[in-house]
Design a protein around this motif. Structure first.
Motif, PDB file in Angstrom:
ATOM      1  N   PHE A 217       0.015   4.891   5.716  1.00 28.21           N
ATOM      2  CA  PHE A 217      -0.595   5.381   6.956  1.00 28.21           C
ATOM      3  C   PHE A 217      -1.633   6.474   6.709  1.00 28.21           C
ATOM      4  CE2 PHE A 217       3.951   4.333   8.126  1.00 28.21           C
ATOM      5  CZ  PHE A 217       3.653   3.040   8.537  1.00 28.21           C
ATOM      6  N   ALA A 340       0.300  -6.808   7.382  1.00 24.65           N
ATOM      7  CA  ALA A 340       1.175  -7.244   8.472  1.00 24.65           C
ATOM      8  C   ALA A 340       2.031  -6.074   8.948  1.00 24.65           C
ATOM      9  CB  ALA A 340       2.064  -8.387   7.995  1.00 24.65           C
ATOM     10  N   ASP A 341       2.205  -5.950  10.259  1.00 22.90           N
ATOM     11  CA  ASP A 341       3.061  -4.898  10.820  1.00 22.90           C
ATOM     12  C   ASP A 341       4.417  -4.900  10.120  1.00 22.90           C
ATOM     13  OD1 ASP A 341       1.223  -3.956  12.647  1.00 22.90           O
ATOM     14  OD2 ASP A 341       1.955  -5.173  14.317  1.00 22.90           O
ATOM     15  N   GLY A 342       4.854  -3.712   9.730  1.00 28.80           N
ATOM     16  CA  GLY A 342       6.128  -3.582   9.033  1.00 28.80           C
ATOM     17  C   GLY A 342       5.988  -3.415   7.534  1.00 28.80           C
ATOM     18  N   TYR A 343       4.860  -3.889   6.957  1.00 25.26           N
ATOM     19  CA  TYR A 343       4.631  -3.734   5.520  1.00 25.26           C
ATOM     20  C   TYR A 343       4.599  -2.244   5.161  1.00 25.26           C
ATOM     21  CZ  TYR A 343       2.161  -3.764   1.062  1.00 25.26           C
ATOM     22  OH  TYR A 343       1.803  -3.558  -0.238  1.00 25.26           O
ATOM     23  N   TYR A 347       8.299  -7.848   7.355  1.00 29.42           N
ATOM     24  CA  TYR A 347       7.159  -8.218   8.196  1.00 29.42           C
ATOM     25  C   TYR A 347       7.234  -9.710   8.505  1.00 29.42           C
ATOM     26  CZ  TYR A 347       5.484  -9.586   3.578  1.00 29.42           C
ATOM     27  OH  TYR A 347       5.379 -10.134   2.317  1.00 29.42           O
ATOM     28  N   THR A 351       1.587 -15.404  11.661  1.00 31.48           N
ATOM     29  CA  THR A 351       0.791 -14.984  12.822  1.00 31.48           C
ATOM     30  C   THR A 351      -0.670 -15.369  12.609  1.00 31.48           C
ATOM     31  OG1 THR A 351       0.517 -12.778  11.856  1.00 31.48           O
ATOM     32  CG2 THR A 351       2.347 -13.088  13.399  1.00 31.48           C
ATOM     33  N   GLU A 415      -1.020  -8.545  15.240  1.00 27.94           N
ATOM     34  CA  GLU A 415       0.192  -8.305  14.439  1.00 27.94           C
ATOM     35  C   GLU A 415      -0.108  -7.613  13.119  1.00 27.94           C
ATOM     36  OE1 GLU A 415       0.599 -11.717  17.202  1.00 27.94           O
ATOM     37  OE2 GLU A 415      -0.803 -11.278  15.553  1.00 27.94           O
ATOM     38  N   GLY A 416      -1.341  -7.154  12.944  1.00 31.39           N
ATOM     39  CA  GLY A 416      -1.722  -6.480  11.710  1.00 31.39           C
ATOM     40  C   GLY A 416      -2.101  -5.036  11.952  1.00 31.39           C
ATOM     41  N   PHE A 417      -2.216  -4.269  10.862  1.00 29.41           N
ATOM     42  CA  PHE A 417      -2.637  -2.872  10.956  1.00 29.41           C
ATOM     43  C   PHE A 417      -3.419  -2.495   9.710  1.00 29.41           C
ATOM     44  CE2 PHE A 417       0.973  -2.332   8.179  1.00 29.41           C
ATOM     45  CZ  PHE A 417       0.754  -1.156   7.485  1.00 29.41           C
ATOM     46  N   CYS A 418      -4.127  -1.387   9.798  1.00 32.74           N
ATOM     47  CA  CYS A 418      -4.809  -0.853   8.628  1.00 32.74           C
ATOM     48  C   CYS A 418      -4.898   0.659   8.759  1.00 32.74           C
ATOM     49  CB  CYS A 418      -6.214  -1.446   8.474  1.00 32.74           C
ATOM     50  SG  CYS A 418      -7.379  -0.939   9.774  1.00 32.74           S
TER      51      CYS A 418
END
Length: 430
Positions: A217, A340-343, A347, A351, A415-418
């Motif tokens: 994060f 992927a969310d949760g990684y 995850y 998706t 469903e993804g993040f960066c």
């Protein structure tokens, strides 16, 4: 040349993308590949660790040259098996890949050849490891000797944490056989960077540096990952420091490996900690070696490389690096990993990812696929933890950052993040 790339992640997509540009490349295959790699190479449904299957495929297809991406097939001896079958390959032999496959071997090699690195001990007995920790104090670092998918390094702030790490690794078998032996080493406090060199068994030429972002994060918070983004060049690695790394770390290692009958051919990836020296000036110390391109560091290096990659890799495999002079774009490159969310924990797979065509329209942006597959109806689906590497090249780090995030914002993947701060160290330096 008919070329086979082994692997299926973002590193291998970047390698295929660059190799495809070579006028020497008449056919390109990748095993197993992914949805993005399929746009530039023919994907082959073989595991990167299926050594007999890969050798059989290369022989039956008339492959002239194999480029091995990940560490596991290198340690398993894929290059040895290919060479025994008369197929030219790029990467170290199993004996030379021990420089990544065994941290204890790597540390002992450095000690024998005077490579500056952290003080250490290596142990197969948990009680002996604990006694060493109590004598040294904390902070201290505990590492599995063997390969643990990038997760076998535990930085311990207290002695109690380090003792618990020994129990987890050696008694509870958290990392399986990789933790049968541990390396316990001095904690180096400084700024970390990655340095890459192309080696031909006798000598090496620099590929330059990059700086990764391991935490999940913004603000370097959250769990460690395989890497959430990177950029190159890394301002912390000044030309003077890069020259020192070549002279004090890379070349003594290559010469030492050759002298010990394990000549290293391939990519030598030096994890470097830049620490203050006795006079306050920065000093590079080796954290660890890897025997291959990093991921996502490979993506930014390939974006910056002007030269013909295939020609350079063949020269290394042939022991002829003296014939190669690499040329680079003066621009910077920056890669934002979309995960992927949760990684890096649990995850979901499967998706849908939309907007990839829109993202490619941004100037000098390439979206490298790391964990994707294509559904029968043509949709691109997430198929891993780290899924995309949105990579931009521009005049400065901040320009490349701006372009990469402009492309990220065009990708429709709820469903993804960066991370939104890739490049912050370089930008803070100005």
């Amino acid at each position: 040349m008919k070329v086979l790339v082994v692997g299926g992640g973002g590193r291998e997509h970047a390698l295929c993308w660059k190799l495809k540009q070579s006028p020497l490349c008449t056919g390109l295959w990748c095993a197993p590949g992914n949805a993005g790699i399929a746009d530039v190479a023919t994907c082959v449904p073989l595991s990167a660790e299926d050594v007999p299957g890969l050798v059989r495929f290369a022989r039956e297809t008339g492959i002239d040259f194999v480029v091995v991406g990940p560490e596991q097939p290198l340690v398993l001896g894929l290059v040895d098996a290919l060479r025994a079958a008369g197929i030219k390959a790029f990467g170290p032999t199993g004996a030379a890949a021990a420089i990544e496959g065994s941290k204890g071997f790597m540390k002992d090699l450095c000690a024998r050849h005077g490579v500056p690195t952290a003080a250490y001990g290596r142990f197969t007995d948990p009680d002996a490891a604990k006694a060493f920790i109590r004598a040294q104090g904390a902070p201290i670092v505990v590492k599995t000797d063997g390969l643990a998918a990038g997760k076998g390094v535990i930085i311990c702030q207290t002695v109690a944490e380090a003792l618990a790490a020994i129990d987890s690794i050696m008694l509870d078998k958290q990392f399986g056989a990789a933790g049968a032996e541990v390396v316990v080493e001095e904690f180096l406090d400084g700024e970390e960077a990655s340095f890459f060199a192309l080696c031909d068994g006798n000598t090496a030429i620099p590929l330059g540096g990059a700086q990764d972002h391991k935490r999940a994060f913004d603000g370097d918070q959250g769990p460690n990952t395989g890497g959430m983004g990177t950029y190159s060049p890394a301002p912390v690695l000044t030309p003077e420091l890069e020259a020192r790394i070549m002279a004090e770390t890379v070349l003594p290692t290559v010469r030492g490996m050759a002298a010990e009958g394990r000549p290293f051919t391939g990519i030598l990836f030096a994890g470097i900690m830049v620490v203050p020296g006795p006079d306050g000036q920065p000093v590079p110390k080796l954290l660890e070696f890897n025997a291959r391109f990093g991921d996502p560091e490979c993506q930014v290096l390939m974006m910056r490389m002007k030269s013909d990659l295939l020609q350079a890799l063949v020269a290394a495999a042939d022991g002829q690096l003296d014939r190669i002079d690499l040329d680079w774009h003066a621009d910077a490159a920056l890669c934002v990993v979309m995960a992927a969310d949760g990684y890096p924990g649990d995850y979901a797979k499967g998706t849908e990812i939309r907007g990839l065509d829109a993202a490619r329209v941004i100037e000098d942006v390439t979206v490298f696929h790391a964990g994707t597959r294509r559904a029968e109806d043509g949709r691109v689906l997430a198929n891993g933890g780290r899924v995309l590497g949105v990579t931009a090249r521009a005049r400065t780090i901040i320009d490349a950052q701006r372009q990469a995030y402009a492309a990220v914002d065009l990708i429709d993947w709820p469903e993804g993040f960066c991370r939104r701060d890739i490049g912050w160290r370089a930008i803070r330096r100005g």
